[in-house]
Write a protein that holds these residues in place. Structure first.
Motif, PDB file in Angstrom:
ATOM      1  N   TYR A  92     -11.092  74.214  53.876  1.00  0.00           N
ATOM      2  CA  TYR A  92     -10.480  75.010  52.810  1.00  0.00           C
ATOM      3  C   TYR A  92      -9.189  75.593  53.376  1.00  0.00           C
ATOM      4  O   TYR A  92      -8.896  75.466  54.566  1.00  0.00           O
ATOM      5  CB  TYR A  92     -11.422  76.115  52.313  1.00  0.00           C
ATOM      6  CG  TYR A  92     -11.690  77.234  53.303  1.00  0.00           C
ATOM      7  CD1 TYR A  92     -11.010  78.449  53.219  1.00  0.00           C
ATOM      8  CD2 TYR A  92     -12.631  77.091  54.320  1.00  0.00           C
ATOM      9  CE1 TYR A  92     -11.258  79.482  54.103  1.00  0.00           C
ATOM     10  CE2 TYR A  92     -12.885  78.120  55.213  1.00  0.00           C
ATOM     11  CZ  TYR A  92     -12.194  79.311  55.097  1.00  0.00           C
ATOM     12  OH  TYR A  92     -12.440  80.339  55.987  1.00  0.00           O
ATOM     13  N   TYR A 271     -16.753  72.511  52.961  1.00  0.00           N
ATOM     14  CA  TYR A 271     -16.656  73.927  53.332  1.00  0.00           C
ATOM     15  C   TYR A 271     -18.027  74.597  53.381  1.00  0.00           C
ATOM     16  O   TYR A 271     -18.199  75.636  54.039  1.00  0.00           O
ATOM     17  CB  TYR A 271     -15.745  74.665  52.342  1.00  0.00           C
ATOM     18  CG  TYR A 271     -16.403  75.051  51.042  1.00  0.00           C
ATOM     19  CD1 TYR A 271     -16.979  76.313  50.869  1.00  0.00           C
ATOM     20  CD2 TYR A 271     -16.480  74.155  49.970  1.00  0.00           C
ATOM     21  CE1 TYR A 271     -17.590  76.670  49.674  1.00  0.00           C
ATOM     22  CE2 TYR A 271     -17.096  74.498  48.779  1.00  0.00           C
ATOM     23  CZ  TYR A 271     -17.651  75.753  48.639  1.00  0.00           C
ATOM     24  OH  TYR A 271     -18.267  76.104  47.459  1.00  0.00           O
ATOM     25  N   ALA A 292     -12.500  83.027  47.692  1.00  0.00           N
ATOM     26  CA  ALA A 292     -11.842  82.172  46.695  1.00  0.00           C
ATOM     27  C   ALA A 292     -11.693  82.908  45.365  1.00  0.00           C
ATOM     28  O   ALA A 292     -10.649  82.820  44.704  1.00  0.00           O
ATOM     29  CB  ALA A 292     -12.633  80.885  46.511  1.00  0.00           C
ATOM     30  N   ASP A 299      -8.386  75.584  47.576  1.00  0.00           N
ATOM     31  CA  ASP A 299      -8.541  74.166  47.941  1.00  0.00           C
ATOM     32  C   ASP A 299      -9.831  73.928  48.743  1.00  0.00           C
ATOM     33  O   ASP A 299      -9.815  73.267  49.785  1.00  0.00           O
ATOM     34  CB  ASP A 299      -7.333  73.658  48.741  1.00  0.00           C
ATOM     35  CG  ASP A 299      -6.086  73.519  47.877  1.00  0.00           C
ATOM     36  OD1 ASP A 299      -6.194  73.697  46.644  1.00  0.00           O
ATOM     37  OD2 ASP A 299      -5.003  73.250  48.432  1.00  0.00           O
ATOM     38  N   LEU A 300     -10.940  74.476  48.250  1.00  0.00           N
ATOM     39  CA  LEU A 300     -12.235  74.269  48.905  1.00  0.00           C
ATOM     40  C   LEU A 300     -12.678  72.824  48.702  1.00  0.00           C
ATOM     41  O   LEU A 300     -12.708  72.341  47.567  1.00  0.00           O
ATOM     42  CB  LEU A 300     -13.284  75.222  48.313  1.00  0.00           C
ATOM     43  CG  LEU A 300     -13.297  76.669  48.809  1.00  0.00           C
ATOM     44  CD1 LEU A 300     -11.970  77.381  48.551  1.00  0.00           C
ATOM     45  CD2 LEU A 300     -14.436  77.440  48.152  1.00  0.00           C
ATOM     46  N   ARG A 301     -13.008  72.149  49.777  1.00  0.00           N
ATOM     47  CA  ARG A 301     -13.406  70.747  49.690  1.00  0.00           C
ATOM     48  C   ARG A 301     -14.915  70.621  49.842  1.00  0.00           C
ATOM     49  O   ARG A 301     -15.527  71.282  50.684  1.00  0.00           O
ATOM     50  CB  ARG A 301     -12.718  69.928  50.785  1.00  0.00           C
ATOM     51  CG  ARG A 301     -11.194  69.925  50.668  1.00  0.00           C
ATOM     52  CD  ARG A 301     -10.592  68.842  51.522  1.00  0.00           C
ATOM     53  NE  ARG A 301     -10.768  69.120  52.939  1.00  0.00           N
ATOM     54  CZ  ARG A 301     -10.502  68.243  53.908  1.00  0.00           C
ATOM     55  NH1 ARG A 301     -10.089  67.041  53.599  1.00  0.00           N
ATOM     56  NH2 ARG A 301     -10.668  68.563  55.169  1.00  0.00           N
TER      57      ARG A 301
END
Length: 327
Positions: A92, A271, A292, A299-301
């Protein structure tokens, strides 16, 4: 969303492709060169930690115990959300205020600088359970837990560590400052401040304040060490039965969410570091998601359900179906 090839943790540079390929599990015979200073320091840490536990039970003020627990959580988040998920795996992105906060938290952990931590961890993922893995679990439980800190590094670690791209770390002004001044900044954050605060604000004795904090510090260390050792030895493997990293609930609880290690080694860019993410088993994920919502992380993956299930069916040990029913 799955990462691009450029984001993967196992991408090899041109120089690395010329080196001998290391296939886990692998541990060539070697003569250990003992670092006696490290043994003495670790021995002192643990003796002081045990004494601190005793003092915490019979002599410490409640405020000191509560302060130690809060410091444990702060230190743990600095490692899990900072060194690990943000900077090692870039799972992230974080705003500058959050980066500064996580750098300070990680400094409380005193697990070397973020730059060094990331170097060790990226090597661990690229060469897991081989001689280029700094805490190679193939050499046994004690070695992977803390024995690797008591001996000189294997030559493969030195050789391949120099080829890692750490430009993203050294280009970060907060991390560069920490790495440059770690020799005084980390002890200040991890040892001096947690000792001075109880003494100044509620009159705790120096001995109690120091040793209770040492207990906290040793517990932080061993919680992360368990991920390197126990989570590479015992547990189930829903996603890849051919690797050592395993799912271990107890380790996850102690390490604030890092014990679902089979999942993490298959999807290191996620993440969450697991597929369940409850506050009890993975408070780090809850922390990142809260950040967040506050606009501090973005942009948390994460891996999609289809991707997770497909990998489990292809290479897992079959325990994924049981896990899915329990959700």
């Amino acid at each position: 969303m799955a990462p691009s090839n450029e984001d993967r943790d196992d991408v090899f540079s041109e120089e690395e492709t010329r080196l001998e390929k290391l296939i886990a599990p692998q541990a060539e015979p070697r003569e250990f060169k003992v670092v006696y200073r490290n043994i003495i320091v670790l021995l002192y840490y643990h003796m002081a930690g045990i004494y601190g536990l005793y003092l915490g039970l019979i002599a410490a003020k409640w405020a000191t115990v509560i302060s130690a627990f809060i410091t444990y959580c702060i230190s743990g988040i600095g490692v899990t959300a900072g060194s690990h998920r943000l900077w090692s795996h870039k799972s992230y992105k974080a705003t500058k205020p959050l980066q500064l906060f996580l750098m300070l938290c990680q400094s409380v952990s005193n697990q070397h600088s973020v730059a060094y931590w990331v170097m060790v961890h990226r090597l661990h993922h690229k060469y897991s359970d081989s001689d280029a893995d700094p805490h190679n679990a193939t050499r046994g439980l004690f070695y992977s837990h803390m024995g690797w800190l008591m001996v000189r590094k294997h030559p493969e670690i030195e050789k391949r560590g120099k080829l890692l791209d750490l430009s993203d770390i050294y280009g970060n002004p907060y991390l560069k400052f920490q790495d440059t001044h770690y020799y005084w900044f980390l002890p200040l954050m991890s040892f001096l401040l947690p000792t001075i605060i109880p003494m100044y604000f509620w009159g705790e004795t120096c001995s109690v304040a120091w040793n209770v904090n040492m207990c906290r510090y040793v517990m932080n260390l061993n919680a992360i060490f368990l991920v390197n050792s126990v989570a590479h030895m015992w547990g189930y493997k829903p996603y890849d039965k051919n690797i050592a990293p395993s799912q271990n609930l107890s380790v996850s609880v102690l390490s604030l969410g890092e014990g679902f290690h089979n999942y993490h080694h298959v999807f290191p860019w996620d993440y969450k570091c697991d597929e369940l993410s409850s506050f009890r088993t993975n408070p780090t994920t809850v922390f990142i998601e809260l950040c967040a919502k506050l606009g501090l992380a973005y942009d948390l993956r994460s891996a999609s359900d289809d991707l997770i299930e497909g990998r489990a069916k292809r290479t897992g040990d079959g325990s994924y179906l049981t896990l899915k029913k329990s959700r």
